[in-house]
Every structure is written in C-alpha cells, then in structure tokens.
Design an enzyme around this catalytic site. Sequence first.
Site, short mmCIF file in Angstrom:
data_model
loop_
_atom_site.label_atom_id
_atom_site.label_comp_id
_atom_site.label_asym_id
_atom_site.label_seq_id
_atom_site.Cartn_x
_atom_site.Cartn_y
_atom_site.Cartn_z
N GLY A 178 -25.40 -29.98 34.10
CA GLY A 178 -24.39 -31.03 34.19
C GLY A 178 -22.97 -30.58 33.88
O GLY A 178 -22.12 -31.40 33.55
N ASP A 219 -26.05 -25.05 29.86
CA ASP A 219 -26.76 -25.15 31.14
C ASP A 219 -27.15 -26.60 31.44
O ASP A 219 -28.01 -27.16 30.77
CB ASP A 219 -28.00 -24.26 31.08
CG ASP A 219 -28.68 -24.13 32.44
OD1 ASP A 219 -28.13 -24.62 33.44
OD2 ASP A 219 -29.77 -23.53 32.48
N GLY A 262 -35.51 -28.46 34.48
CA GLY A 262 -36.43 -28.73 35.58
C GLY A 262 -35.73 -29.08 36.88
O GLY A 262 -36.27 -28.84 37.96
N PHE A 263 -34.54 -29.63 36.78
CA PHE A 263 -33.85 -30.09 37.99
C PHE A 263 -32.35 -29.87 37.86
O PHE A 263 -31.79 -30.00 36.76
CB PHE A 263 -34.12 -31.58 38.23
CG PHE A 263 -35.58 -31.89 38.35
CD1 PHE A 263 -36.23 -31.73 39.57
CD2 PHE A 263 -36.31 -32.28 37.24
CE1 PHE A 263 -37.60 -31.99 39.67
CE2 PHE A 263 -37.68 -32.54 37.33
CZ PHE A 263 -38.32 -32.39 38.55
N GLY A 264 -31.71 -29.59 38.99
CA GLY A 264 -30.25 -29.56 39.03
C GLY A 264 -29.72 -30.96 39.21
O GLY A 264 -30.47 -31.92 39.46
N GLY A 265 -28.43 -31.10 39.08
CA GLY A 265 -27.77 -32.36 39.41
C GLY A 265 -27.97 -33.49 38.43
O GLY A 265 -27.78 -34.67 38.78
N ASP A 325 -32.85 -19.62 38.04
CA ASP A 325 -33.76 -20.52 37.35
C ASP A 325 -35.18 -20.38 37.86
O ASP A 325 -35.47 -20.75 39.01
CB ASP A 325 -33.30 -21.97 37.56
CG ASP A 325 -32.02 -22.26 36.81
OD1 ASP A 325 -32.00 -22.07 35.58
OD2 ASP A 325 -31.03 -22.66 37.46
N SER A 363 -25.47 -21.44 39.32
CA SER A 363 -26.94 -21.48 39.40
C SER A 363 -27.36 -21.56 40.86
O SER A 363 -27.05 -22.53 41.56
CB SER A 363 -27.49 -22.68 38.64
OG SER A 363 -28.85 -22.84 39.01
N HIS A 400 -33.24 -17.25 33.82
CA HIS A 400 -33.63 -18.31 32.89
C HIS A 400 -35.07 -18.71 33.20
O HIS A 400 -35.34 -19.36 34.21
CB HIS A 400 -32.65 -19.48 33.09
CG HIS A 400 -32.97 -20.70 32.29
ND1 HIS A 400 -32.36 -21.92 32.53
CD2 HIS A 400 -33.81 -20.90 31.25
CE1 HIS A 400 -32.82 -22.81 31.67
NE2 HIS A 400 -33.70 -22.22 30.89
N MET A 457 -38.11 -20.87 32.81
CA MET A 457 -38.66 -22.16 32.36
C MET A 457 -40.16 -22.10 32.65
O MET A 457 -40.68 -22.71 33.60
CB MET A 457 -37.96 -23.31 33.09
CG MET A 457 -36.57 -23.56 32.53
SD MET A 457 -35.51 -24.45 33.67
CE MET A 457 -34.90 -23.06 34.63
N MET A 465 -29.53 -26.15 26.49
CA MET A 465 -29.76 -27.03 27.64
C MET A 465 -29.02 -28.34 27.41
O MET A 465 -29.26 -29.03 26.41
CB MET A 465 -31.25 -27.31 27.83
CG MET A 465 -32.09 -26.11 28.25
SD MET A 465 -31.50 -25.24 29.70
CE MET A 465 -31.43 -26.54 30.92
N HIS A 524 -26.85 -17.05 37.89
CA HIS A 524 -27.83 -17.71 37.03
C HIS A 524 -29.04 -18.07 37.89
O HIS A 524 -28.92 -18.80 38.88
CB HIS A 524 -27.22 -18.96 36.39
CG HIS A 524 -28.13 -19.64 35.42
ND1 HIS A 524 -28.26 -19.24 34.11
CD2 HIS A 524 -28.98 -20.70 35.57
CE1 HIS A 524 -29.13 -20.02 33.49
NE2 HIS A 524 -29.59 -20.92 34.35
N GLY A 576 -24.41 -25.44 38.68
CA GLY A 576 -25.16 -25.42 39.92
C GLY A 576 -24.57 -26.35 40.95
O GLY A 576 -23.77 -25.95 41.81
N SER A 577 -24.93 -27.62 40.86
CA SER A 577 -24.50 -28.56 41.91
C SER A 577 -22.98 -28.71 41.95
O SER A 577 -22.43 -28.90 43.04
CB SER A 577 -25.18 -29.91 41.71
OG SER A 577 -25.15 -30.31 40.38
N MET A 594 -38.98 -21.63 37.52
CA MET A 594 -39.75 -22.78 37.00
C MET A 594 -41.20 -22.66 37.45
O MET A 594 -41.46 -22.33 38.61
CB MET A 594 -39.16 -24.08 37.55
CG MET A 594 -37.69 -24.25 37.25
SD MET A 594 -37.09 -25.78 37.99
CE MET A 594 -35.35 -25.67 37.55
C1 DX5 Z 1 -31.98 -26.89 35.02
C2 DX5 Z 1 -31.50 -25.49 35.26
C3 DX5 Z 1 -30.06 -25.40 35.51
C4 DX5 Z 1 -29.59 -26.10 36.76
C5 DX5 Z 1 -28.20 -26.57 36.51
O1 DX5 Z 1 -33.29 -26.87 34.62
O2 DX5 Z 1 -31.79 -24.67 34.14
O3 DX5 Z 1 -29.61 -24.05 35.52
O4 DX5 Z 1 -29.65 -25.30 37.90
O5 DX5 Z 1 -27.83 -27.36 37.56
P1 DX5 Z 1 -26.60 -28.38 37.47
O6 DX5 Z 1 -25.37 -27.55 37.18
O7 DX5 Z 1 -26.59 -29.01 38.83
O8 DX5 Z 1 -26.90 -29.34 36.37
ZN ZN Z 2 -30.80 -22.63 34.04
#
Ligand code: DX5
Ligand code: ZN
Length: 217
Positions: free
Chosen positions: A176, A174, A141-144, A34, A7, A65, A67, A136, A32, A196-197, A36
């Site tokens: 964590g 998607d 909404g957020f990574g990590g 994202d 991501s 994706h 959102m 999900m 991927h 992602g992270s 938002m």
């Molecule tokens: C969250 C996104 C994810 C996000 C995943 O809303 O849809 O795609 O980037 O990030 P990690 O892998 O850090 O949870």
């Molecule tokens: Zn995503």
Amino acid sequence: MALIAPSLLASDFLNLGRDCEMINNSEADWFHLDVMDGMFVPNISFGMPVIQAISRIATKTLDVHLMVEKPERYIKDFRAVGADILTVHYEASTHLHRSLQAIKAAGMKAGVALNPHTPVSLLKDTLADIDLVCLMSVNPGFGGQKFIENTYAKVRELKQMIQAAGSAAQIEIDGGVTNANAKALVSAGADVLVAGSFVFNSEDPIATIVDLKKLTS
Ligand code: DX5
Ligand code: ZN
C-alpha cells in the site's frame, strides 16, 4: 533518500522482460519479488524458474520476499536462481536464528518480514543477525491493498531498537505504499519502500519512480 523496490507482482507477466527493462532503466534500486505458496498466504504467485529468468536481465539487486511455510527448505535454491536478499517471515520460521545464519552462509543478505499483527519487539534477540526488516503494511498475499496506518508506530519503534542496538539493519515497508505515505514513512525511519500497484498501474512507471525518489529525499 529511500531505496525504491518495485514489486513485480503487479507487473504485466505477458511482458515481463519489458517491465524488467523498465526497472533497469529507471531510478529504482531493487527488484522486489514476492513468492507465495498458497499455504502461508492464500495466494500463489511465482517461484524459482521465474526468478531465474528475471535474474538473467536484471541489473539491480534481487530482493526476494518468501511468503512460504518453512522457508528454510528453499534457501539454497533461491541463491542458485540469483537472489541477493532473502526475506523469510517471522511467523513461518520455527528456527529463525538458524535460517538467518543459513541465508548468510549461502551468500545472501538476510531479511525478516513481520505481519501487521506481529510486534517488532519480538526481534530483540535476533536483530544483530538481521540485514533487513520488512514491515508488512498490509496482510501479505495480494497487491493493491490499503495501507495499515499502525505501520508508522511500528517503524518508529523498530528504528529506536535498531539505533539502540547499534545495528545496521535496514527497514523496508511493504504494501500500500503510494505518494501519499512515502514521505511520512521515511520520516518515521524507513529505508526501503516496496511499491507494486502504485508503480505498475500508473500511466508512466518511470516517472512514478522518480516521484517516489524525490518525495523521500
Ligand atoms: C504483498 C506483497 C507486496 C505487494 C505490494 O503480499 O508482499 O510486495 O506486491 O503490492 P502493493 O504495492 O500493490 O500493495
Ligand atoms: Zn513483498
């Protein structure tokens, strides 16, 4: 072996070209992306101009994706900037069936994403029209964020539904995803892992992607 979709939300936006080349040169399968809108989710990320720039150098599938509230407003626009797969949220779509047809008519694969609270059984009547189900495993909404353990049960239930229906839909996870849960997710039935992270915050993203691929083989 699962497909790995890094991501770009966790990439270094000041070095976006470099990070895209890293994905091109890695064992990753998809980009991927994202999107938002600050309404469906509390955060705002990036949109069409950034995806268009990425599509100019990306040599792999662009998995977008959305959102976004009322995602049907933007289906053609995302095709125009290079999306190959377009995923809309079940919770943001009043006329999901119509949106899926429109995504396919525009020349893309059609995905549906489910928030952690949304049961997979709600897809029973649209499964035949879906190419990808994005489960999900965090609140979007957020990574990590921390992986939600109930996801395993959802993957297993969805896999059974897909097999019973004779559907070819792929299951994407998607949020964590790390080397601690990748193998178990694939054993439960996942086909695509978004990371992602875990990829971009690692010391050697190329090696981290190799590790994820190995774990899921
Ligand atoms: C969250 C996104 C994810 C996000 C995943 O809303 O849809 O795609 O980037 O990030 P990690 O892998 O850090 O949870
Ligand atoms: Zn995503």
